[in-house]
Design a protein around this motif. Structure first.
Motif, PDB file in Angstrom:
ATOM      1  N   PHE A  55       0.829  -1.197   0.000  1.00 10.08           N
ATOM      2  CA  PHE A  55       0.000   0.000   0.000  1.00 10.08           C
ATOM      3  C   PHE A  55       0.872   1.259   0.000  1.00 10.08           C
ATOM      4  O   PHE A  55       0.513   2.280  -0.579  1.00 10.08           O
ATOM      5  CB  PHE A  55      -0.912  -0.013   1.236  1.00 10.08           C
ATOM      6  CG  PHE A  55      -2.018   1.001   1.212  1.00 10.08           C
ATOM      7  CD1 PHE A  55      -3.238   0.699   0.625  1.00 10.08           C
ATOM      8  CD2 PHE A  55      -1.846   2.269   1.774  1.00 10.08           C
ATOM      9  CE1 PHE A  55      -4.272   1.638   0.598  1.00 10.08           C
ATOM     10  CE2 PHE A  55      -2.870   3.208   1.756  1.00 10.08           C
ATOM     11  CZ  PHE A  55      -4.084   2.891   1.165  1.00 10.08           C
ATOM     12  N   LEU A  60       4.345  -0.098  -7.135  1.00 10.66           N
ATOM     13  CA  LEU A  60       3.099  -0.373  -7.854  1.00 10.66           C
ATOM     14  C   LEU A  60       2.838   0.614  -8.991  1.00 10.66           C
ATOM     15  O   LEU A  60       1.908   0.413  -9.761  1.00 10.66           O
ATOM     16  CB  LEU A  60       1.898  -0.356  -6.893  1.00 10.66           C
ATOM     17  CG  LEU A  60       1.833  -1.424  -5.802  1.00 10.66           C
ATOM     18  CD1 LEU A  60       0.472  -1.414  -5.127  1.00 10.66           C
ATOM     19  CD2 LEU A  60       2.117  -2.804  -6.361  1.00 10.66           C
ATOM     20  N   CYS A  68      -0.346   3.769  -3.295  1.00 10.21           N
ATOM     21  CA  CYS A  68      -1.754   3.921  -2.920  1.00 10.21           C
ATOM     22  C   CYS A  68      -1.883   5.073  -1.922  1.00 10.21           C
ATOM     23  O   CYS A  68      -2.823   5.867  -1.977  1.00 10.21           O
ATOM     24  CB  CYS A  68      -2.289   2.657  -2.263  1.00 10.21           C
ATOM     25  SG  CYS A  68      -2.041   1.154  -3.205  1.00 10.21           S
ATOM     26  N   CYS A  71      -2.635   8.909  -2.598  1.00 10.19           N
ATOM     27  CA  CYS A  71      -4.007   9.416  -2.676  1.00 10.19           C
ATOM     28  C   CYS A  71      -4.837   9.028  -1.453  1.00 10.19           C
ATOM     29  O   CYS A  71      -5.958   9.504  -1.311  1.00 10.19           O
ATOM     30  CB  CYS A  71      -4.698   8.885  -3.928  1.00 10.19           C
ATOM     31  SG  CYS A  71      -3.929   9.412  -5.454  1.00 10.19           S
ATOM     32  N   HIS A  87      -4.683  13.270  -7.667  1.00  9.81           N
ATOM     33  CA  HIS A  87      -3.535  13.453  -8.557  1.00  9.81           C
ATOM     34  C   HIS A  87      -2.748  12.164  -8.676  1.00  9.81           C
ATOM     35  O   HIS A  87      -2.429  11.534  -7.679  1.00  9.81           O
ATOM     36  CB  HIS A  87      -2.597  14.525  -7.997  1.00  9.81           C
ATOM     37  CG  HIS A  87      -3.168  15.902  -8.092  1.00  9.81           C
ATOM     38  ND1 HIS A  87      -2.401  17.027  -8.217  1.00  9.81           N
ATOM     39  CD2 HIS A  87      -4.455  16.312  -8.094  1.00  9.81           C
ATOM     40  CE1 HIS A  87      -3.200  18.092  -8.276  1.00  9.81           C
ATOM     41  NE2 HIS A  87      -4.450  17.675  -8.202  1.00  9.81           N
ATOM     42  N   ASN A  97     -12.839  12.457  -6.668  1.00 11.14           N
ATOM     43  CA  ASN A  97     -12.238  12.696  -5.371  1.00 11.14           C
ATOM     44  C   ASN A  97     -11.965  11.341  -4.722  1.00 11.14           C
ATOM     45  O   ASN A  97     -12.820  10.463  -4.744  1.00 11.14           O
ATOM     46  CB  ASN A  97     -13.276  13.493  -4.564  1.00 11.14           C
ATOM     47  CG  ASN A  97     -12.834  13.798  -3.156  1.00 11.14           C
ATOM     48  OD1 ASN A  97     -11.662  13.694  -2.813  1.00 11.14           O
ATOM     49  ND2 ASN A  97     -13.790  14.186  -2.335  1.00 11.14           N
ATOM     50  N   PRO A  99     -12.021   8.623  -2.097  1.00  9.81           N
ATOM     51  CA  PRO A  99     -12.829   8.439  -0.890  1.00  9.81           C
ATOM     52  C   PRO A  99     -11.961   8.061   0.305  1.00  9.81           C
ATOM     53  O   PRO A  99     -10.865   7.531   0.135  1.00  9.81           O
ATOM     54  CB  PRO A  99     -13.761   7.283  -1.256  1.00  9.81           C
ATOM     55  CG  PRO A  99     -13.142   6.602  -2.409  1.00  9.81           C
ATOM     56  CD  PRO A  99     -12.177   7.526  -3.054  1.00  9.81           C
ATOM     57  N   ALA A 100     -12.452   8.339   1.502  1.00 10.56           N
ATOM     58  CA  ALA A 100     -11.793   7.861   2.709  1.00 10.56           C
ATOM     59  C   ALA A 100     -11.937   6.342   2.740  1.00 10.56           C
ATOM     60  O   ALA A 100     -12.910   5.797   2.236  1.00 10.56           O
ATOM     61  CB  ALA A 100     -12.454   8.482   3.930  1.00 10.56           C
ATOM     62  N   GLN A 107     -18.610  -3.340   3.252  1.00  6.43           N
ATOM     63  CA  GLN A 107     -19.112  -2.854   1.963  1.00  6.43           C
ATOM     64  C   GLN A 107     -19.184  -3.984   0.956  1.00  6.43           C
ATOM     65  O   GLN A 107     -18.366  -4.898   0.986  1.00  6.43           O
ATOM     66  CB  GLN A 107     -18.159  -1.806   1.396  1.00  6.43           C
ATOM     67  CG  GLN A 107     -18.294  -0.450   2.045  1.00  6.43           C
ATOM     68  CD  GLN A 107     -17.479   0.589   1.287  1.00  6.43           C
ATOM     69  OE1 GLN A 107     -17.374   0.550   0.069  1.00  6.43           O
ATOM     70  NE2 GLN A 107     -16.903   1.522   2.009  1.00  6.43           N
ATOM     71  N   ASP A 113     -19.192   4.713  -7.976  1.00  5.38           N
ATOM     72  CA  ASP A 113     -20.279   4.166  -8.792  1.00  5.38           C
ATOM     73  C   ASP A 113     -20.422   2.655  -8.636  1.00  5.38           C
ATOM     74  O   ASP A 113     -21.170   2.024  -9.366  1.00  5.38           O
ATOM     75  CB  ASP A 113     -20.054   4.519 -10.272  1.00  5.38           C
ATOM     76  CG  ASP A 113     -18.670   4.111 -10.749  1.00  5.38           C
ATOM     77  OD1 ASP A 113     -17.975   3.353 -10.034  1.00  5.38           O
ATOM     78  OD2 ASP A 113     -18.266   4.554 -11.847  1.00  5.38           O
ATOM     79  N   ILE A 119     -13.293  -6.248  -2.708  1.00 10.24           N
ATOM     80  CA  ILE A 119     -12.125  -5.490  -2.251  1.00 10.24           C
ATOM     81  C   ILE A 119     -10.824  -6.095  -2.789  1.00 10.24           C
ATOM     82  O   ILE A 119      -9.840  -5.393  -2.991  1.00 10.24           O
ATOM     83  CB  ILE A 119     -12.114  -5.385  -0.701  1.00 10.24           C
ATOM     84  CG1 ILE A 119     -10.982  -4.508  -0.170  1.00 10.24           C
ATOM     85  CG2 ILE A 119     -12.022  -6.758  -0.049  1.00 10.24           C
ATOM     86  CD1 ILE A 119     -11.171  -3.057  -0.351  1.00 10.24           C
ATOM     87  N   GLN A 122      -9.890  -4.490  -6.080  1.00  7.94           N
ATOM     88  CA  GLN A 122      -9.857  -3.031  -6.050  1.00  7.94           C
ATOM     89  C   GLN A 122      -8.530  -2.475  -6.582  1.00  7.94           C
ATOM     90  O   GLN A 122      -8.519  -1.571  -7.409  1.00  7.94           O
ATOM     91  CB  GLN A 122     -10.083  -2.546  -4.613  1.00  7.94           C
ATOM     92  CG  GLN A 122      -9.818  -1.064  -4.393  1.00  7.94           C
ATOM     93  CD  GLN A 122     -10.818  -0.183  -5.102  1.00  7.94           C
ATOM     94  OE1 GLN A 122     -12.007  -0.440  -5.052  1.00  7.94           O
ATOM     95  NE2 GLN A 122     -10.336   0.851  -5.750  1.00  7.94           N
ATOM     96  N   GLU A 132      -3.500   7.322 -12.888  1.00  8.08           N
ATOM     97  CA  GLU A 132      -3.228   7.071 -11.482  1.00  8.08           C
ATOM     98  C   GLU A 132      -1.846   6.440 -11.299  1.00  8.08           C
ATOM     99  O   GLU A 132      -0.906   7.102 -10.891  1.00  8.08           O
ATOM    100  CB  GLU A 132      -4.367   6.272 -10.851  1.00  8.08           C
ATOM    101  CG  GLU A 132      -5.637   7.114 -10.885  1.00  8.08           C
ATOM    102  CD  GLU A 132      -6.826   6.551 -10.122  1.00  8.08           C
ATOM    103  OE1 GLU A 132      -6.831   5.363  -9.795  1.00  8.08           O
ATOM    104  OE2 GLU A 132      -7.761   7.339  -9.872  1.00  8.08           O
ATOM    105  N   LYS A 255     -22.470   6.193  -4.630  1.00  8.46           N
ATOM    106  CA  LYS A 255     -22.507   5.390  -3.414  1.00  8.46           C
ATOM    107  C   LYS A 255     -22.587   6.316  -2.209  1.00  8.46           C
ATOM    108  O   LYS A 255     -21.896   7.324  -2.140  1.00  8.46           O
ATOM    109  CB  LYS A 255     -21.274   4.499  -3.319  1.00  8.46           C
ATOM    110  CG  LYS A 255     -21.506   3.353  -2.357  1.00  8.46           C
ATOM    111  CD  LYS A 255     -20.355   2.391  -2.371  1.00  8.46           C
ATOM    112  CE  LYS A 255     -19.196   3.101  -1.759  1.00  8.46           C
ATOM    113  NZ  LYS A 255     -17.927   2.526  -2.026  1.00  8.46           N
TER     114      LYS A 255
END
Lengths: 343, 227
Positions: A55, A60, A68, A71, A87, A97, A99-100, A107, A113, A119, A122, A132, A255
């Motif tokens: 992470f 990556l 990761c 962002c 960015h 944007n 998300p936290a 989830q 969306d 997960i 993801q 990204e 969401k």
């Protein structure tokens, strides 16, 4: 005799309901069962460590500049603060944007969306996004196989030398699943360890009257999709959920995000259009745009006095979980990542 | 006595677990000729010049039927067929001895449940380029190439056919009658497909949608048992 059976029954029910998900992750009291199937990916400290290292590791990304965490910063509940749109590599600006990240085990779909259905897969999305991380999974797996650090970490976790995308992705999922935020002032009040101020108490009542259809306790999201009346941004032209389902009934649905740690995760909404909570509240009282898909929960105008608004924000701030945001276990793993740089 | 029993059980065990390998081979045909990739031999169909660069698809959930009843199912049945990779065109089904069957069935693509299961390995590993990354889900069938009819840059066409949720579920079933033989060769003739694609209006299908479903529905009719 009946009494004994009754007591035994209560005892077993008690055992089941207080069961933890794993010694490595507690089920917060009063929460529903997680949606994630932990039986297929049993939590293991060595695997969580790999996930955490990945992470935070720019390995990556294509040019080793973005991880990761670029962002998703731990200090801001894993969002990209101050940037309305995230960015990525070469300073390219994304479409949404970030998300936290928290309580992801509860989830069932991910992204604004719901484009991602598990997960575990993801990480593939940002990894492959040219704006990204600009990488591809085949190449990343090759890089990990060449890395002495990851060879060692995977060996410790799996007792063999196989590094493949499945193992990598499941480890990343493990780290993200352990990001549980359940110790805010709100939680302590619910456990009767603390009390709300008069302001917070009034704010909680206003919240329950207007917001919980979507931002449902205890997760502060019902994990569904809704149109909360934001006027469409004519430049971004983001229709949300409709892009995934091709169904007009899903136009402008996004969401429902959790409101836990909302103090830290500004700016707000899928495109980061609001910098302050007061702007969000004003949107709900004065800015709701009627449309065919507007949620019925927001069709009746919400009227709040200036004081009510202040109180509502005071309540929202009780959702801040400092222990979560400053948890050293969530931060850059110096002890894992730094030694390689010396080699 | 005990020894006899032991021997008998061992023999029985071997007999019961005796397996027959049934080799399956996929063959690709276009315009009555074998499709060879990456040799991009030009295909002339009507007035169009076509060349194929990629033909890659999943076949899954193999089972055998006898008198309309399933008599055997392959476990973990996912096979990625890549026309360019000859090793991928052949695999064995492990059947019990003396199994009677009169039809073979398989799906083109990956079922709904597997699509939501998370990170997978082997043929389902996303490194094979058959997984959408921006929107979770497998690409069931991939056909890429050029056609002079396409108005796109370099006349390219790209069909990435997938989608596991209704109304855009693209999974298709193929059932073919077979006689009991030592091997089964399954042929996919893409000629009718190349003839029915609306290249000029739809040179690309890259996500679950109505056009993907229409494309997928053409596929089962293209498979047959090779003589």
């Amino acid at each position: 005799m009946k009494k004994i059976i009754y007591i035994l029954f209560i005892f077993f029910v008690g055992l089941v309901s207080f069961q933890s998900i794993s010694p490595l992750m507690q089920q917060p009291k009063g929460w529903p069962k997680p949606q994630y199937n932990f039986a297929e990916n049993k939590l293991n400290q060595a695997k969580i460590n790999i996930g955490r290292a990945l992470f935070y590791d720019a390995i990556l990304s294509k040019d080793s500049t973005i991880s990761c965490a670029s962002c998703h910063l731990s200090y801001t509940a894993f969002t990209h603060v101050d940037h309305a749109l995230s960015h990525g590599i070469g300073d390219s600006i994304g479409k949404r944007n970030s998300p936290a990240l928290m309580n992801l085990a509860w989830q069932t779909s991910f992204m604004w969306d719901g484009a991602v259905n598990n997960i575990e897969v993801q990480a593939l999305a940002p990894l492959h996004d040219i704006k990204e991380m600009g990488e591809n999974i085949t190449h990343v797996v090759e890089k990990l196989n060449r890395s002495p650090l990851y060879q060692q970490l995977f060996y410790q976790a799996y007792k063999d030398s196989i590094i493949n995308s499945q193992r990598m992705l499941k480890c990343m999922a493990q780290f993200m699943l352990t990001l549980v935020s359940a110790n805010s002032k709100y939680d302590k009040v619910m456990k009767q360890q603390e009390t709300f101020t008069a302001q917070e108490k009034n704010g909680y009542i206003i919240f329950k009257n207007n917001c919980t259809t979507c931002h449902t306790e205890p997760l502060f999201t019902n994990t569904k999709f809704a149109n909360n009346g934001l006027p469409i941004d004519t430049v971004l032209k983001d229709f949300g959920r409709m892009k995934i389902t091709n169904n007009a009934a899903d136009s402008l649905l996004f969401k429902v995000p959790t409101l836990r740690n909302i103090e830290y995760s500004f700016p707000y909404m899928h495109d980061g259009r609001f910098k302050k909570l007061s702007q969000v509240i004003n949107h709900y009282t004065n800015g709701i745009q009627a449309s065919a898909t507007l949620s019925s929960a927001l069709k009746k105008p919400i009227a709040l006095s200036a004081n009510d608004k202040v109180d509502l924000i005071a309540f929202l701030l009780t959702l801040s979980d400092k222990e979560f945001v400053f948890n050293p276990k969530h931060q850059y793993p110096k002890e894992i990542l730094i030694p390689t740089k010396e080699k | 006595m005990k020894v006899y029993l032991l021997i008998a059980t061992i023999v029985l065990h071997f007999y019961a677990s005796a397996q027959n390998s049934l080799p399956i081979t996929f063959k690709h045909v276009v315009n009555k000729q074998d499709l060879m990739l990456p040799d991009t031999n030009k295909i002339i169909l009507h007035q169009d010049t076509i060349s194929i660069q990629t033909l890659k698809y999943y076949v899954s959930n193999f089972c055998l039927y006898q008198k309309n009843k399933v008599v055997w199912q392959e476990k973990n049945s996912y096979h990625l067929i890549d026309a360019e990779d000859t090793a991928s065109l052949k695999f064995n089904l492990q059947l019990p001895k003396n199994l009677q069957y009169d039809a073979i069935q398989f799906a083109i693509g990956i079922d709904n449940a597997t699509n939501t299961k998370g990170a997978m390995a082997g043929h389902l590993d996303p490194i094979h380029g058959m997984y959408w990354t921006w929107q979770s889900g497998y690409i069931n069938f991939k056909l890429e190439g050029t056609n002079t009819k396409c108005t796109t840059p370099k006349n390219e066409f790209q069909y990435h056919i997938g989608g596991y949720q209704n109304p855009y579920n693209t999974l298709q079933l193929v059932q073919l009658p077979v006689s009991i033989k030592s091997a089964i060769d399954i042929q996919l003739d893409i000629t009718p497909l190349l003839q029915s694609i609306p290249y000029s209006t739809q040179a690309r299908v890259m996500q679950p949608c109505g056009a993907a479903v229409q494309f997928a529905q053409l596929l089962p009719g293209l498979f047959s048992i090779a003589k």
